[in-house]
Structures are given as structure tokens and as C-alpha cells.
Design a protein around this motif. Structure first.
Motif, PDB file in Angstrom:
ATOM      1  N   ILE A 170      16.139   6.590  -9.521  1.00  0.00           N
ATOM      2  CA  ILE A 170      16.174   6.162  -8.123  1.00  0.00           C
ATOM      3  C   ILE A 170      16.727   7.287  -7.270  1.00  0.00           C
ATOM      4  CG2 ILE A 170      17.093   4.488  -6.487  1.00  0.00           C
ATOM      5  CD1 ILE A 170      17.221   2.496  -8.829  1.00  0.00           C
ATOM      6  N   ASP A 171      15.870   7.846  -6.457  1.00  0.00           N
ATOM      7  CA  ASP A 171      16.219   8.951  -5.572  1.00  0.00           C
ATOM      8  C   ASP A 171      16.817   8.404  -4.277  1.00  0.00           C
ATOM      9  OD1 ASP A 171      15.766  11.871  -4.633  1.00  0.00           O
ATOM     10  OD2 ASP A 171      14.761  10.654  -3.104  1.00  0.00           O
ATOM     11  N   ASP A 172      17.913   9.010  -3.831  1.00  0.00           N
ATOM     12  CA  ASP A 172      18.602   8.522  -2.633  1.00  0.00           C
ATOM     13  C   ASP A 172      17.696   8.517  -1.409  1.00  0.00           C
ATOM     14  OD1 ASP A 172      20.892   8.020  -3.989  1.00  0.00           O
ATOM     15  OD2 ASP A 172      22.141   9.464  -2.929  1.00  0.00           O
ATOM     16  N   ASP A 173      16.948   9.599  -1.213  1.00  0.00           N
ATOM     17  CA  ASP A 173      16.086   9.684  -0.037  1.00  0.00           C
ATOM     18  C   ASP A 173      15.001   8.615  -0.066  1.00  0.00           C
ATOM     19  OD1 ASP A 173      17.537  11.825   0.903  1.00  0.00           O
ATOM     20  OD2 ASP A 173      16.156  13.334   0.106  1.00  0.00           O
ATOM     21  N   THR A 174      14.419   8.386  -1.250  1.00  0.00           N
ATOM     22  CA  THR A 174      13.379   7.366  -1.383  1.00  0.00           C
ATOM     23  C   THR A 174      13.953   5.972  -1.147  1.00  0.00           C
ATOM     24  OG1 THR A 174      12.201   8.764  -2.965  1.00  0.00           O
ATOM     25  CG2 THR A 174      11.608   6.427  -2.917  1.00  0.00           C
ATOM     26  N   MET A 175      15.155   5.757  -1.653  1.00  0.00           N
ATOM     27  CA  MET A 175      15.810   4.459  -1.456  1.00  0.00           C
ATOM     28  C   MET A 175      16.085   4.209   0.026  1.00  0.00           C
ATOM     29  SD  MET A 175      19.296   3.017  -3.263  1.00  0.00           S
ATOM     30  CE  MET A 175      20.211   4.517  -2.886  1.00  0.00           C
ATOM     31  N   GLU A 176      16.604   5.215   0.700  1.00  0.00           N
ATOM     32  CA  GLU A 176      16.883   5.061   2.124  1.00  0.00           C
ATOM     33  C   GLU A 176      15.604   4.852   2.930  1.00  0.00           C
ATOM     34  OE1 GLU A 176      19.216   8.419   3.262  1.00  0.00           O
ATOM     35  OE2 GLU A 176      20.967   7.785   2.101  1.00  0.00           O
ATOM     36  N   ILE A 233      -0.771   3.241  -5.946  1.00  0.00           N
ATOM     37  CA  ILE A 233       0.363   4.158  -5.824  1.00  0.00           C
ATOM     38  C   ILE A 233       1.399   3.848  -6.890  1.00  0.00           C
ATOM     39  CG2 ILE A 233       2.226   4.947  -4.322  1.00  0.00           C
ATOM     40  CD1 ILE A 233       0.551   3.943  -1.965  1.00  0.00           C
ATOM     41  N   ALA A 234       1.644   2.569  -7.101  1.00  0.00           N
ATOM     42  CA  ALA A 234       2.772   2.134  -7.921  1.00  0.00           C
ATOM     43  C   ALA A 234       2.440   2.015  -9.403  1.00  0.00           C
ATOM     44  CB  ALA A 234       3.287   0.781  -7.408  1.00  0.00           C
ATOM     45  N   LYS A 235       1.155   1.948  -9.755  1.00  0.00           N
ATOM     46  CA  LYS A 235       0.790   1.653 -11.139  1.00  0.00           C
ATOM     47  C   LYS A 235      -0.273   2.614 -11.650  1.00  0.00           C
ATOM     48  CE  LYS A 235       1.735  -3.277 -10.460  1.00  0.00           C
ATOM     49  NZ  LYS A 235       2.160  -3.095  -9.057  1.00  0.00           N
ATOM     50  N   PRO A 236      -0.211   2.992 -12.930  1.00  0.00           N
ATOM     51  CA  PRO A 236      -1.276   3.815 -13.520  1.00  0.00           C
ATOM     52  C   PRO A 236      -2.542   2.997 -13.728  1.00  0.00           C
ATOM     53  CG  PRO A 236       0.332   3.198 -15.190  1.00  0.00           C
ATOM     54  CD  PRO A 236       0.881   2.726 -13.870  1.00  0.00           C
ATOM     55  N   SER A 237      -3.660   3.680 -13.939  1.00  0.00           N
ATOM     56  CA  SER A 237      -4.966   3.024 -14.011  1.00  0.00           C
ATOM     57  C   SER A 237      -5.028   1.938 -15.080  1.00  0.00           C
ATOM     58  CB  SER A 237      -6.063   4.064 -14.271  1.00  0.00           C
ATOM     59  OG  SER A 237      -6.161   4.947 -13.181  1.00  0.00           O
ATOM     60  N   ALA A 268       4.409  -3.853   7.416  1.00  0.00           N
ATOM     61  CA  ALA A 268       4.440  -2.520   6.805  1.00  0.00           C
ATOM     62  C   ALA A 268       5.538  -2.442   5.745  1.00  0.00           C
ATOM     63  CB  ALA A 268       4.684  -1.460   7.877  1.00  0.00           C
ATOM     64  N   ALA A 269       5.248  -1.718   4.664  1.00  0.00           N
ATOM     65  CA  ALA A 269       6.219  -1.643   3.575  1.00  0.00           C
ATOM     66  C   ALA A 269       6.074  -0.341   2.804  1.00  0.00           C
ATOM     67  CB  ALA A 269       6.057  -2.824   2.625  1.00  0.00           C
ATOM     68  N   ALA A 270       7.203   0.149   2.311  1.00  0.00           N
ATOM     69  CA  ALA A 270       7.231   1.265   1.372  1.00  0.00           C
ATOM     70  C   ALA A 270       7.639   0.712   0.018  1.00  0.00           C
ATOM     71  CB  ALA A 270       8.221   2.327   1.842  1.00  0.00           C
ATOM     72  N   GLN A 271       6.784   0.895  -0.975  1.00  0.00           N
ATOM     73  CA  GLN A 271       7.079   0.388  -2.315  1.00  0.00           C
ATOM     74  C   GLN A 271       7.586   1.526  -3.191  1.00  0.00           C
ATOM     75  OE1 GLN A 271       4.171  -1.048  -5.598  1.00  0.00           O
ATOM     76  NE2 GLN A 271       4.731  -2.886  -4.465  1.00  0.00           N
ATOM     77  N   THR A 272       8.673   1.280  -3.885  1.00  0.00           N
ATOM     78  CA  THR A 272       9.251   2.269  -4.781  1.00  0.00           C
ATOM     79  C   THR A 272       9.305   1.716  -6.195  1.00  0.00           C
ATOM     80  OG1 THR A 272      11.503   1.465  -4.405  1.00  0.00           O
ATOM     81  CG2 THR A 272      10.694   3.187  -2.930  1.00  0.00           C
ATOM     82  N   THR A 273       9.196   2.599  -7.191  1.00  0.00           N
ATOM     83  CA  THR A 273       9.298   2.192  -8.593  1.00  0.00           C
ATOM     84  C   THR A 273      10.293   3.089  -9.313  1.00  0.00           C
ATOM     85  OG1 THR A 273       7.452   3.620  -9.242  1.00  0.00           O
ATOM     86  CG2 THR A 273       6.932   1.329  -8.670  1.00  0.00           C
ATOM     87  N   ALA A 325      12.358  -9.764  -9.176  1.00  0.00           N
ATOM     88  CA  ALA A 325      13.042  -8.476  -9.258  1.00  0.00           C
ATOM     89  C   ALA A 325      12.836  -7.789 -10.606  1.00  0.00           C
ATOM     90  CB  ALA A 325      14.532  -8.650  -8.971  1.00  0.00           C
ATOM     91  N   THR A 326      11.588  -7.379 -10.865  1.00  0.00           N
ATOM     92  CA  THR A 326      11.307  -6.712 -12.131  1.00  0.00           C
ATOM     93  C   THR A 326      12.083  -5.400 -12.236  1.00  0.00           C
ATOM     94  OG1 THR A 326       9.339  -5.689 -11.175  1.00  0.00           O
ATOM     95  CG2 THR A 326       9.027  -7.730 -12.397  1.00  0.00           C
ATOM     96  N   GLU A 327      12.379  -5.029 -13.474  1.00  0.00           N
ATOM     97  CA  GLU A 327      13.330  -3.940 -13.721  1.00  0.00           C
ATOM     98  C   GLU A 327      12.861  -2.574 -13.219  1.00  0.00           C
ATOM     99  OE1 GLU A 327      10.610  -4.281 -17.264  1.00  0.00           O
ATOM    100  OE2 GLU A 327      11.730  -5.663 -15.978  1.00  0.00           O
ATOM    101  N   ASN A 328      11.554  -2.407 -13.013  1.00  0.00           N
ATOM    102  CA  ASN A 328      11.070  -1.104 -12.548  1.00  0.00           C
ATOM    103  C   ASN A 328      10.808  -1.074 -11.038  1.00  0.00           C
ATOM    104  OD1 ASN A 328       8.796  -2.736 -12.580  1.00  0.00           O
ATOM    105  ND2 ASN A 328       7.418  -1.052 -13.100  1.00  0.00           N
ATOM    106  N   MET A 329      11.290  -2.097 -10.317  1.00  0.00           N
ATOM    107  CA  MET A 329      11.091  -2.148  -8.865  1.00  0.00           C
ATOM    108  C   MET A 329      12.358  -2.634  -8.164  1.00  0.00           C
ATOM    109  SD  MET A 329       7.247  -3.777  -8.703  1.00  0.00           S
ATOM    110  CE  MET A 329       7.015  -3.341  -6.983  1.00  0.00           C
TER     111      MET A 329
END
Length: 291
Positions: free
Chosen positions: A146-152, A237-241, A134-139, A190-194
Motif C-alpha cells: 500500500i503506497d501512501d500516495d495511492t492511498m491518499e 485495471i484491477a484484475k489480470p485477464s 467517480a472512484a479510484a480503485q486500489t489493490t 472488504a476483501t484482503e487485496n482491496m
């Protein structure tokens, strides 16, 4: 489909609708291949029991199907909102003649991590394989995004829960048992947007090595699989169409992977076929190097 790895799976994903988290298989226009029609088991996991987090869809579903066809009973954990996807995974596991235990809940909950293991052992009789998938992906576009809550949350799901699950599982595991973690090519590139997601995956790779060293004296092997771009519900979730359509075309093989192409690595690492593999990170990246 052909045997040519460049064209054996779809190379484009047109008009794929964007999704909000957590992402659902049922909402995808181009359905991923989990090996439903292709994976053939060889009895490599006969009589074993596996717990797969994020087992409702994507790589987790492909692993659950493959493990069932190799002879294992499977428990899968997932968010309650993903029930429809989980039900479909269960149907495939049972079609293989194996039991499937559904365990909804959020693994950020400390108590749930212990409960997942206890229920698996209580209802399926044992635990031989833990798959931390299981994983949560953030961009992010910029550092200030970068939101603190999302990072945590990302660290809570991707790293902290993994440690808690291992702590709960190991006392039930016998020599020959295995833990398989899902890291990512992002642990290296480690791409710059992730950057937060990449940091969690780097932590998983290091954690895999540390756990391997710690648990080797108990006869428990610990390894990880590092996917490249793979067609799963996490992508919309992470990328536009417009970017989704071209997913994976920058890999040497020129396309995204499918969950079915990850499952054999998870089988290898969980079975006697991988008995001398521990502390390894296996890249399944379409040719992107991980040095």
C-alpha cells in the motif's frame, strides 16, 4: 438474452486486455451494456438537471443515459484522458433529446469541485441531482504494497471530493433534490487485496447516512447504491485477464452485473418514486448479502 437473471447478460469475459488507470471503455474487448438499446424512460425526471461524476463510462454512463431518457439534462465530469468515452456518453444523452454538458478535470482539485457545480447551474439552469460516482480503485497483495500516495489519492477521489461536491451543490438545491452516492459491496466484505478501496467505500456508506440526517430538514434526500462485481473499465485495471474472465461467477447469480442493471436504482433514488427513501444503501450485488 433471456429473463433468467443467471444468463440474461454475459457470464464470461475471455481474452480481455488489461489496462492502466484510469481505464477506457473504448479499449475494452467485451463492451459493457449501459442500456443503450434497452432502457425505456417514463418521464420520472422531466425538467431536472443532474451532475454525474465519472459519467464518461461504466455505471456513470448508464446513469447518464437513463436520466436523459427520464427527461433530465445531464452534466458529466471525467478526466481529460477519458474524452473519447465522454463524447460517446454525450452522443447518447443528446440522442434522447437532452442537453449534455461535458466537464473534464480531476476532482482531487478542490476548486474544480466548486466549478463543476457552478458551471452546471450556470449552463443548465439548476441542479436537482448530484451523483457522486467517480472512484479510484486500489489493490494490494500485502500490507507493505500500500503506497501512501495511492492511498491518499483514493480517499481524495472517493471521499473528500464527495464532501466538497455536496458542499458546493446543496446551496443550489431546492426541496425534492437528491444526492446519490456510489459505494460498494466492498464496504461490507472488504476483501484482503482491496483494503484501502474498501475503507473508502465504508466511509461513503457512513457519509451517506450522516448527510441524509443533516440534509433531511432541507428536504434533500441522500442515498447510496452499492454495486457488486460490475463489468466496467475499472475491472481490467484491477484484475489480470485470467481473473477477469471469471468475474462475478462467485456471486449467487453466477455472473457479473452490467452498468445497465445499476441504472434503475439510481433512477429510483433520484425520482419521486423514492420520495420516502433517505439514508439508504441499496445493494445491487448479484445476491451477495450486505448486512
Amino acid at each position: 438474452m433471456t429473463d433468467d437473471p443467471r444468463t440474461s447478460q454475459p457470464t464470461r469475459f475471455p481474452s480481455e486486455p488489461e489496462q492502466k488507470r484510469p481505464g477506457f471503455e473504448t479499449a475494452m474487448r467485451t463492451k459493457p451494456d449501459h442500456g443503450e438499446e434497452s432502457y425505456v424512460g417514463k418521464g420520472l425526471l422531466e425538467g431536472r438537471v443532474a451532475l454525474v461524476t465519472g459519467g464518461d463510462s461504466g455505471i456513470g454512463r448508464a446513469v447518464a443515459i437513463a436520466y436523459a431518457r427520464e427527461g433530465a439534462n445531464v452534466a458529466i465530469s471525467y478526466l481529460e484522458a477519458e474524452q473519447a468515452d465522454a463524447d460517446e456518453t454525450k452522443a447518447w444523452v443528446e440522442k434522447a433529446g437532452r442537453r449534455c454538458l461535458l466537464l473534464p478535470g480531476d476532482i482531487r482539485d478542490r476548486a474544480l469541485c466548486t466549478e463543476l457545480v457552478e458551471r452546471t447551474v450556470g449552463e443548465l439552469g439548476r441542479l436537482d441531482i448530484l451523483v457522486n460516482n467517480a472512484a479510484a480503485q486500489t489493490t494490494n497483495e500485502d500490507l507493505n504494497d500500500i503506497d501512501d500516495d495511492t492511498m491518499e489519492e483514493a480517499f481524495a477521489v472517493n471521499v473528500i471530493a464527495m464532501v466538497r461536491l455536496a458542499k458546493a451543490a446543496v446551496p443550489h438545491m431546492q426541496p425534492g433534490s437528491t444526492i446519490v452516492n456510489t459505494t460498494s459491496i466492498q464496504a461490507k466484505v472488504a476483501t484482503e487485496n482491496m483494503i484501502v478501496y474498501a475503507a473508502t467505500k465504508g466511509a461513503i456508506s457512513s457519509l451517506t447516512i450522516g448527510l441524509s440526517n443533516l440534509l433531511a430538514p432541507k428536504g434533500i434526500r441522500v442515498n447510496a447504491v452499492a454495486p457488486g462485481p460490475v463489468w466496467t473499465p475499472i475491472q481490467p485495471i484491477a484484475k489480470p485477464s485470467d481473473k477477469l474472465e471469471m468475474l462475478g461467477q462467485d456471486t449467487p447469480l453466477g455472473r457479473a452485473g452490467q452498468p445497465s442493471e445499476l441504472a434503475p436504482a439510481f433512477v429510483l433514488l433520484a425520482s419521486k418514486e423514492g420520495s420516502y427513501i433517505s439514508g439508504a444503501v441499496i445493494p445491487v450485488t448479484g445476491g451477495i448479502p450486505m448486512y
